[in-house]
Design a protein around this motif. Structure first.
Motif, short mmCIF file in Angstrom:
data_model
loop_
_atom_site.label_atom_id
_atom_site.label_comp_id
_atom_site.label_asym_id
_atom_site.label_seq_id
_atom_site.Cartn_x
_atom_site.Cartn_y
_atom_site.Cartn_z
N VAL A 203 16.39 3.85 36.80
CA VAL A 203 16.31 2.22 36.90
C VAL A 203 15.27 1.72 35.75
O VAL A 203 15.47 0.95 35.04
CB VAL A 203 15.91 1.54 38.17
CG1 VAL A 203 15.90 0.23 38.35
CG2 VAL A 203 17.01 2.05 39.18
N GLN B 233 14.56 3.23 33.13
CA GLN B 233 15.04 3.51 31.79
C GLN B 233 15.95 2.14 31.41
O GLN B 233 16.00 1.61 30.22
CB GLN B 233 15.72 4.68 31.71
CG GLN B 233 15.84 5.21 30.39
CD GLN B 233 16.64 6.65 30.45
OE1 GLN B 233 16.93 7.12 31.54
NE2 GLN B 233 16.94 7.14 29.47
N ARG B 234 16.76 1.85 32.23
CA ARG B 234 17.86 0.87 32.13
C ARG B 234 16.88 -0.81 31.94
O ARG B 234 17.30 -1.15 31.14
CB ARG B 234 18.89 0.53 33.36
CG ARG B 234 19.65 1.78 33.58
CD ARG B 234 20.43 1.51 34.66
NE ARG B 234 21.03 2.79 35.22
CZ ARG B 234 21.99 3.57 34.71
NH1 ARG B 234 22.79 2.79 33.78
NH2 ARG B 234 22.54 4.65 35.09
N LEU B 235 15.92 -0.71 32.83
CA LEU B 235 15.36 -2.03 32.58
C LEU B 235 14.45 -2.13 31.35
O LEU B 235 14.45 -3.28 30.78
CB LEU B 235 14.29 -2.10 33.88
CG LEU B 235 13.63 -3.50 34.28
CD1 LEU B 235 14.44 -4.48 34.29
CD2 LEU B 235 12.80 -3.23 35.34
#
Lengths: 227, 227
Positions: A194, A196-198
């Motif tokens: 999460v 990383q995605r954020l």
DNA sequence: GTCTATATGGGGATAGAC
DNA sequence: GTCTATCCCCATATAGAC
């Protein structure tokens, strides 16, 4: 019982219960019950329930912000000349919030929820605590972002930082709309993923081209901008 | 008094007070007082305080989502062949939330605050209402976003939509950290401007390149991670 | 510092007259 | 459909013994 232990136990229990039930939903009875501490202890060690709330928040915010500043220093040192790497900068701001409490005794998931909740809820009125503890961090990060995004007007940058913290906070709280849009297919337990995605998302948002001048209800070609 | 008027008055007052004070902070006594309606009327017209809350939410969500779908249709029609314009898509999702209540009797600012607050707060438990009313809209928008961003894996898209709604919600609520980062220099009253900025930011986030595979805590060469 | 006991006030919900 | 009056519970906070 060790004298100072009571205070910590109250803070731990309050943190968990505030996260689970919100400020009003977490009664002092529940808190002291879970802390296995006497009801009156709260008003002895802290002055009131609100003061307890602020203490819970402040206890976490200080090390959190220190971690952020340390990571920020690393970013800046890595690129002594030239602009810092934006993704790293965003990571320095975001990641510590998701790593909170990993090695403490408390419930890390509850802690994240609590922090996000406090950030978003305008009713909590911890602006003072937030302002005091966050001001220095804000200054440093704003300066760093300015170097990474030199073409962005300051006002635009402020807004985008605001959007970014909002996006982060909604993940921290575990806002309910996530499972609706996805049909419950998302894995919220993979904290690293999460983050990383954020980071990717926020960096993209910060780097977005400026909106063209299109306005809703723009004045007609003759330009009567009065309103 | 017209029979149905009471119901509306309760909804209006509840909306305003929920926005200002939160769910627990808005007592039924305060709500009925402000609506100049008898206390017992709430439990007659609605079944409970929670049911009132859901009714307040549902009343706004339905026209809001209809507006969104109408704008979405326009987007898709404009680009019958080929992918739709991402900025327009985002605007169709975001703008209606900021235009809510502009021509109604209620307080538009309070309404925005309420909607954002409900979106973010996991304790409100309006998942059911949200799921029922939002499901159709979510399907349509997800499909449209997929066409606009064909290279984005579905899971990533879900996450990014989640981040986007979080960013939007934090603006709607008027979360407190905005004035801290900026030193109070931001103009929150310019709704059109905020929507424009938000659309640019979200579009940038949605378009961000995928994060590379970097993970934290990959196996360290010498690995003394103990603490 | 910690406990018991209680003061004081507010909350949501409802019964039953009108 | 609307009102008054009230039930019953729980909250925060504090006083005062230990």
């Amino acid at each position: 019982m060790k004298p100072t232990a009571t205070r910590e136990r109250i803070l731990d229990a309050a943190e968990r219960l505030f996260a689970e039930r919100g400020y009003d939903g977490a009664s002092l009875r529940a808190i002291t019950g879970q802390a296995r501490v006497n009801l009156a202890a709260v008003n002895y060690h802290f002055r009131s329930k609100r003061a307890l709330m602020r203490a819970v928040f402040a206890r976490r915010l200080e090390p959190l912000n220190q971690k952020r500043l340390a990571l920020l220093e690393t970013c800046m040192a890595a690129r002594a000349n030239g602009p810092p790497d934006l993704e790293r900068l965003v990571e320095a701001l975001v990641a510590p919030a998701f790593r909170m409490g990993e090695q403490s005794t408390g419930d890390a998931a509850a802690l994240r929820k609590f922090m996000g909740w406090v950030l978003v809820d305008p009713g909590v009125q911890i602006e003072r605590v937030l302002a005091e503890q966050f001001h220095e961090v804000a200054l440093h990060f704003v300066a760093a972002f300015r170097r990474a995004l030199p073409d962005l007007p300051p006002e635009e940058l402020f807004w985008r930082i605001h959007f970014s913290i909002g996006a982060m906070a909604s993940v921290l709280t575990g806002a309910p709309f996530l499972k609706i849009a996805s049909g419950g297919r998302l894995d919220t337990s993979d904290v690293d993923g999460v983050v990383q995605r954020l980071v990717a998302y926020i960096s993209g948002g910060l780097r977005a081209p400026l909106a063209s001048g299109r306005r809703r209800r723009r004045g007609p070609p003759g330009g009567s901008g009065a309103s």
